[in-house]
Design an enzyme around this catalytic site. Structure first.
Site, mmCIF file in Angstrom:
data_model
loop_
_atom_site.group_PDB
_atom_site.id
_atom_site.type_symbol
_atom_site.label_atom_id
_atom_site.label_comp_id
_atom_site.label_asym_id
_atom_site.label_seq_id
_atom_site.Cartn_x
_atom_site.Cartn_y
_atom_site.Cartn_z
ATOM 1 N N ARG A 85 12.232 -1.709 7.647
ATOM 2 C CA ARG A 85 11.520 -2.814 6.980
ATOM 3 C C ARG A 85 12.412 -4.046 6.830
ATOM 4 N NH1 ARG A 85 8.536 -5.624 5.461
ATOM 5 N NH2 ARG A 85 7.837 -5.367 3.321
ATOM 6 N N ASP A 121 -1.796 0.962 6.380
ATOM 7 C CA ASP A 121 -2.215 0.564 5.037
ATOM 8 C C ASP A 121 -3.733 0.471 4.996
ATOM 9 O OD1 ASP A 121 -0.932 -0.426 2.362
ATOM 10 O OD2 ASP A 121 -2.697 -1.659 2.697
ATOM 11 N N TYR A 149 -9.741 -6.155 -3.008
ATOM 12 C CA TYR A 149 -8.743 -6.998 -2.341
ATOM 13 C C TYR A 149 -9.392 -8.143 -1.580
ATOM 14 C CZ TYR A 149 -5.244 -3.481 -3.512
ATOM 15 O OH TYR A 149 -4.416 -2.629 -4.191
ATOM 16 N N ARG A 192 1.384 8.563 -0.236
ATOM 17 C CA ARG A 192 2.333 7.512 0.083
ATOM 18 C C ARG A 192 3.744 8.066 0.123
ATOM 19 N NH1 ARG A 192 1.763 1.909 -2.288
ATOM 20 N NH2 ARG A 192 -0.159 1.188 -1.399
ATOM 21 N N ARG A 225 9.401 2.714 0.287
ATOM 22 C CA ARG A 225 10.625 2.023 -0.086
ATOM 23 C C ARG A 225 11.708 2.890 -0.702
ATOM 24 N NH1 ARG A 225 8.249 -3.013 -3.209
ATOM 25 N NH2 ARG A 225 6.606 -1.504 -3.534
HETATM 26 O O1 1CP Z 1 3.334 7.561 3.483
HETATM 27 C C1 1CP Z 1 2.232 7.150 3.190
HETATM 28 O O2 1CP Z 1 1.653 7.482 2.141
HETATM 29 C C2 1CP Z 1 1.496 6.290 4.198
HETATM 30 C C3 1CP Z 1 1.329 4.970 3.988
HETATM 31 C C4 1CP Z 1 0.442 4.234 3.001
HETATM 32 C C5 1CP Z 1 -0.780 4.545 2.374
HETATM 33 C C6 1CP Z 1 -1.522 5.864 2.375
HETATM 34 C C7 1CP Z 1 0.738 2.913 2.654
HETATM 35 C C8 1CP Z 1 1.945 2.184 3.106
HETATM 36 N N1 1CP Z 1 -0.284 2.401 1.923
HETATM 37 C C9 1CP Z 1 -1.227 3.372 1.715
HETATM 38 C C10 1CP Z 1 -2.503 3.248 1.015
HETATM 39 C C11 1CP Z 1 -2.721 2.124 0.070
HETATM 40 N N2 1CP Z 1 -2.344 0.809 0.194
HETATM 41 C C12 1CP Z 1 -3.465 2.246 -1.122
HETATM 42 C C13 1CP Z 1 -4.183 3.495 -1.552
HETATM 43 C C14 1CP Z 1 -3.298 4.448 -2.239
HETATM 44 C C15 1CP Z 1 -2.761 3.998 -3.580
HETATM 45 O O3 1CP Z 1 -3.575 3.887 -4.513
HETATM 46 O O4 1CP Z 1 -1.554 3.816 -3.683
HETATM 47 C C16 1CP Z 1 -3.483 0.983 -1.753
HETATM 48 C C17 1CP Z 1 -4.162 0.603 -3.058
HETATM 49 C C18 1CP Z 1 -2.765 0.076 -0.904
HETATM 50 C C19 1CP Z 1 -2.584 -1.362 -1.117
HETATM 51 C C20 1CP Z 1 -1.154 -1.726 -1.146
HETATM 52 N N3 1CP Z 1 -0.360 -1.765 -0.013
HETATM 53 C C21 1CP Z 1 -0.343 -2.016 -2.262
HETATM 54 C C22 1CP Z 1 -0.801 -2.010 -3.712
HETATM 55 C C23 1CP Z 1 -1.057 -3.372 -4.200
HETATM 56 C C24 1CP Z 1 -1.682 -3.375 -5.585
HETATM 57 O O5 1CP Z 1 -2.845 -3.805 -5.683
HETATM 58 O O6 1CP Z 1 -1.022 -2.972 -6.544
HETATM 59 C C25 1CP Z 1 0.957 -2.279 -1.779
HETATM 60 C C26 1CP Z 1 2.167 -2.693 -2.569
HETATM 61 C C27 1CP Z 1 0.917 -2.090 -0.355
HETATM 62 C C28 1CP Z 1 2.053 -2.183 0.608
HETATM 63 C C29 1CP Z 1 2.493 -0.896 1.163
HETATM 64 N N4 1CP Z 1 1.679 -0.006 1.856
HETATM 65 C C30 1CP Z 1 2.426 1.067 2.284
HETATM 66 C C31 1CP Z 1 3.793 0.842 1.871
HETATM 67 C C32 1CP Z 1 4.938 1.751 2.180
HETATM 68 C C33 1CP Z 1 3.814 -0.375 1.168
HETATM 69 C C34 1CP Z 1 5.042 -1.041 0.599
HETATM 70 C C35 1CP Z 1 5.440 -2.116 1.543
HETATM 71 C C36 1CP Z 1 6.869 -2.557 1.403
HETATM 72 O O7 1CP Z 1 7.163 -3.270 0.447
HETATM 73 O O8 1CP Z 1 7.682 -2.228 2.281
#
Ligand code: 1CP
Length: 346
Positions: free
Chosen positions: A39, A75, A151, A26, A30
């Site tokens: 964003r 995502d 989810y 990731r 942010r």
């Molecule tokens: O740069 C990168 O790494 C690419 C983008 C990426 C990846 C690989 C994003 C963007 N999400 C993910 C994978 C992802 N998404 C995972 C697996 C990795 C991990 O364990 O962190 C998971 C569990 C998610 C689910 C998710 N998406 C969450 C977690 C929610 C929870 O249950 O706690 C969240 C907050 C998101 C939103 C998200 N996805 C990506 C970003 C940059 C964001 C933040 C969005 C924002 O607020 O702008």
């Protein structure tokens, strides 16, 4: 340069490299100003579905941090939308307005054609390649069936994912039906990413570690194995990351050996020595600085980075990474200091 010769792909194939490659889990997000600006004007899912913008956000870490790979911006929940769930991203993370409630809800889910339903992800991969012009490999990814089921059943982020945990015991057949459908979806989805140009793919089972030890085998490892097998022969390295799986490293190592999985991502809870003893050089190892270490004073951060590189220095396929994603308030300069220390390490 061919991608096969890139530092990252060589490390994933356990071939000698002149230094340890680095990319961060990731790595977009942010904490980066360019991401925040885009964003501020664009809804999260719209950003995922606009290849030009998603590609811009994907390559920002390459420009700001000089990492050795680009992970595409998307995502793990994107394929769930294609299966029939209504996914939204609010301020407190993703949520679904129609979480699965019973077997009938699971039965009507599609196993979507990845190009027809999520072709924008393949467009992002192509748009990223156009921008990086062979400079670094492009990494695609997907969520594992257990994490995606969490989810789809809960409908929102959760500390416990009680809806999915309960189904394990209440109605395991329903859960298996859901996970089979997700597994088939994810295999086709990752294969389509490879066809579009992904040079490596990573599978995230972020919530695998919350399962009981028997449930772990049946619901996390089994489906990760199915997906890794389903990708056999796809021609690019497969990276498996199961968060919180420190108690199951032996079983993961056995699976990795049997299936020929190229690389394993380690979370920060796993001591490097333990991972090295259990995995040996059966696969590349990626990890595992705690993301919180990026808040340390810079000299302290440099020391911790060196310590981790020292720990893995005899392993033929170490890829430097964090144990989990970069935290939103992380100072960009500290991430740059970390990368600088990796580059100067010898
Ligand atoms: O740069 C990168 O790494 C690419 C983008 C990426 C990846 C690989 C994003 C963007 N999400 C993910 C994978 C992802 N998404 C995972 C697996 C990795 C991990 O364990 O962190 C998971 C569990 C998610 C689910 C998710 N998406 C969450 C977690 C929610 C929870 O249950 O706690 C969240 C907050 C998101 C939103 C998200 N996805 C990506 C970003 C940059 C964001 C933040 C969005 C924002 O607020 O702008």
């Amino acid at each position: 340069m061919s991608h096969e010769d890139s530092l990252l792909i060589r490390a994933l194939r356990r071939q000698p490299t002149e230094r340890t490659p680095v990319w961060f889990m990731r790595q977009a997000g942010r904490y980066l100003p360019g991401y925040q600006k885009i964003r501020g004007e664009t809804d999260f899912l719209d950003l995922c579905k606009t290849p030009d913008l998603a590609a811009e956000v994907s390559v920002e870490p390459l420009e700001v941090l000089d990492v050795d790979a680009v992970i595409i911006f998307s995502d793990i929940l994107v394929p769930l939308e294609a299966m029939g769930l209504k996914v939204e991203f609010g301020d407190s993370g993703p949520c679904m307005s129609n979480p699965l409630r019973d077997r009938a809800d699971i039965e009507v889910l599609n196993i979507p054609d990845p190009v027809e339903s999520t072709g924008f992800v393949m467009d992002v991969i192509r748009a990223v390649h156009e921008r990086v012009q062979g400079k670094v490999p492009v990494i695609g990814f997907a969520g594992a069936p257990w994490t995606l089921s969490c989810y789809a059943l809960e409908g929102s982020p959760s500390r416990t994912f009680a809806a999915a945990q309960r189904l394990i015991y209440e109605s395991p057949g329903d859960l298996h039906l859901l996970m089979e459908k997700i597994a088939d979806t994810v295999i086709a989805y990752l294969r389509a990413q490879v066809e579009a140009g992904a040079n490596a793919v990573q599978l995230f089972d972020s919530w695998g570690g919350m399962l009981g030890h028997e449930a772990f085998d049946e619901f996390s490892l089994h489906y990760c194995r199915r997906i890794m097998e389903g990708l056999d022969g796809c021609g690019v390295p497969r990276i498996l990351f199961i968060r919180g799986a420190g108690n199951h490293l032996d079983k993961i190592a056995k699976m990795v050996e049997e299936v020929g999985v190229e690389a394993v991502g380690l979370d920060e809870m796993t001591p490097p020595e333990q991972a090295l003893t259990i995995f040996g050089d059966r696969c590349a190892l990626q990890g595992n600085l705690p993301p919180q270490a990026l808040f340390a004073p810079q000299e302290e951060l440099r020391r911790r980075v060196r310590e981790l590189l020292d720990a893995f220095k005899d392993h033929p396929g170490h890829v430097f990474n964090l144990g989990h994603g970069i935290l939103p308030p992380t100072p960009v300069e500290n991430v740059q200091v970390g990368v600088d220390e990796i580059r100067n390490y010898s």
